[in-house]
Design a protein around this motif. Structure first.
Motif, PDB file in Angstrom:
ATOM      1  N   ARG A  43       5.370  -5.987   4.664  1.00  0.00           N
ATOM      2  CA  ARG A  43       4.219  -6.423   3.867  1.00  0.00           C
ATOM      3  C   ARG A  43       3.492  -5.258   3.221  1.00  0.00           C
ATOM      4  O   ARG A  43       3.099  -5.325   2.054  1.00  0.00           O
ATOM      5  N   VAL A  44       3.294  -4.182   3.974  1.00  0.00           N
ATOM      6  CA  VAL A  44       2.461  -3.089   3.450  1.00  0.00           C
ATOM      7  C   VAL A  44       3.249  -2.075   2.627  1.00  0.00           C
ATOM      8  O   VAL A  44       2.656  -1.190   2.004  1.00  0.00           O
ATOM      9  N   LEU A  45       4.583  -2.200   2.604  1.00  0.00           N
ATOM     10  CA  LEU A  45       5.376  -1.336   1.736  1.00  0.00           C
ATOM     11  C   LEU A  45       5.378  -1.877   0.304  1.00  0.00           C
ATOM     12  O   LEU A  45       5.357  -3.091   0.079  1.00  0.00           O
ATOM     13  N   LYS A  46       5.433  -0.965  -0.654  1.00  0.00           N
ATOM     14  CA  LYS A  46       5.642  -1.368  -2.038  1.00  0.00           C
ATOM     15  C   LYS A  46       7.063  -1.893  -2.201  1.00  0.00           C
ATOM     16  O   LYS A  46       7.948  -1.544  -1.415  1.00  0.00           O
ATOM     17  N   PRO A  47       7.329  -2.735  -3.198  1.00  0.00           N
ATOM     18  CA  PRO A  47       8.714  -3.154  -3.444  1.00  0.00           C
ATOM     19  C   PRO A  47       9.626  -1.931  -3.589  1.00  0.00           C
ATOM     20  O   PRO A  47       9.312  -0.991  -4.318  1.00  0.00           O
ATOM     21  N   LEU A  78       7.823  -5.517  12.223  1.00  0.00           N
ATOM     22  CA  LEU A  78       8.668  -5.232  11.060  1.00  0.00           C
ATOM     23  C   LEU A  78       8.273  -6.090   9.858  1.00  0.00           C
ATOM     24  O   LEU A  78       8.384  -5.639   8.711  1.00  0.00           O
ATOM     25  N   ILE A  79       7.791  -7.295  10.110  1.00  0.00           N
ATOM     26  CA  ILE A  79       7.256  -8.116   9.017  1.00  0.00           C
ATOM     27  C   ILE A  79       6.022  -7.436   8.421  1.00  0.00           C
ATOM     28  O   ILE A  79       5.834  -7.405   7.195  1.00  0.00           O
ATOM     29  N   THR A  93       0.814  -1.223   0.000  1.00  0.00           N
ATOM     30  CA  THR A  93       0.000   0.000   0.000  1.00  0.00           C
ATOM     31  C   THR A  93       0.844   1.267   0.000  1.00  0.00           C
ATOM     32  O   THR A  93       0.458   2.268  -0.619  1.00  0.00           O
ATOM     33  N   TYR A  94       1.989   1.260   0.678  1.00  0.00           N
ATOM     34  CA  TYR A  94       2.685   2.510   0.987  1.00  0.00           C
ATOM     35  C   TYR A  94       4.053   2.616   0.317  1.00  0.00           C
ATOM     36  O   TYR A  94       4.764   1.620   0.142  1.00  0.00           O
TER      37      TYR A  94
END
Length: 249
Positions: A130-134, A125-126, A103-104
């Protein structure tokens, strides 16, 4: 800042404190330098009184901010804020983030990782990963257990164990391949408190923690603070470490 051609730094390259490496500046200026966020979707985990939340939008140009908080009293104040349409305030902790994967562009943790229960730090931190973009980044700022200001703060709440646990969790997240270390920066920000009532209101009468300080301990804390008083107040340099981690995968 590292470029994409730089080899990723390792967990072993991280330091919990480097007394010789401190820069003197305010955090918002360091954020502008390390993680430009104009047009970004940002997740702020543990937004406190939302002072920095406002700056993320109004000064740094974040397109949208989701700001979370686990202090119910503080969150109740957040939902009354009506002049930040770019910000969504949400009650909840970093160990369970209510957003889809990717998402972010950026996640921000300002002195909040060490407040996550130690058994849940890895999970938090996992979840950030998960919610960060690559390629998305985590800007994690933590107070350093060192210096005159810390000597007073540890009398209020000795955070040595949880701060060390937070640093170890960051190291594990890098060592396990969730993130690459983009940068690690040490800085000192100025803090001035004109008198004891101001300091007491700021750090003792808080809603996010139960202090349970008796009269004897309060007297000890006050004496330690007042040893730093001058005609212009008590002036401190507050040490911090910032780790900028980039999501792998």
């Amino acid at each position: 800042m590292p470029t994409p051609a730089d080899p990723p730094k390792t967990a072993q390259a991280m330091s919990i404190n480097r007394p010789e490496a401190y820069r003197r500046l305010e955090e918002i200026d360091l954020m502008a330098e390390l993680v430009p966020m104009a047009g970004c979707a940002v997740l702020e985990l543990g937004c406190g009184a939302a002072w920095t939340t406002r700056l993320l939008v109004e000064r740094l140009g974040a397109r949208a901010v989701t700001a979370t908080e686990v202090d119910q009293i503080q969150h109740a104040k957040h939902v009354l804020i009506s002049d930040l349409p770019q910000v969504t305030f949400r009650y909840g902790g970093a160990e369970s983030i209510a957003d889809p994967d990717g998402t972010y562009d950026l996640a921000v943790m300002l002195k909040s990782l060490h407040h996550v229960p130690v058994p849940l730090m890895d999970r938090a931190l996992i979840e950030v990963h998960r919610v960060l973009k690559p390629g998305g980044r985590l800007y994690c700022s933590e107070p350093v257990y060192w210096g005159p200001f810390n000597e007073i703060m540890r009398l209020i709440d000795d955070e040595r164990v949880v701060r060390e646990a937070a640093f170890a969790a960051l190291q594990r997240a890098v060592a396990q391949g969730l993130f690459d270390l983009d940068a690690e920066v040490f800085f000192e920000s100025a803090g001035t408190y004109p008198d004891w009532p101001t300091f007491e209101a700021r750090f003792i009468h808080v809603t996010h923690s139960e202090r349970n300080l008796d009269a004897e301990r309060l007297a000890i804390i006050r004496a330690a603070f007042e040893r730093h008083l001058t005609p212009t107040g008590a002036h401190f340099l507050k040490p911090h470490r910032v780790d900028v981690l980039r999501r792998r995968g």
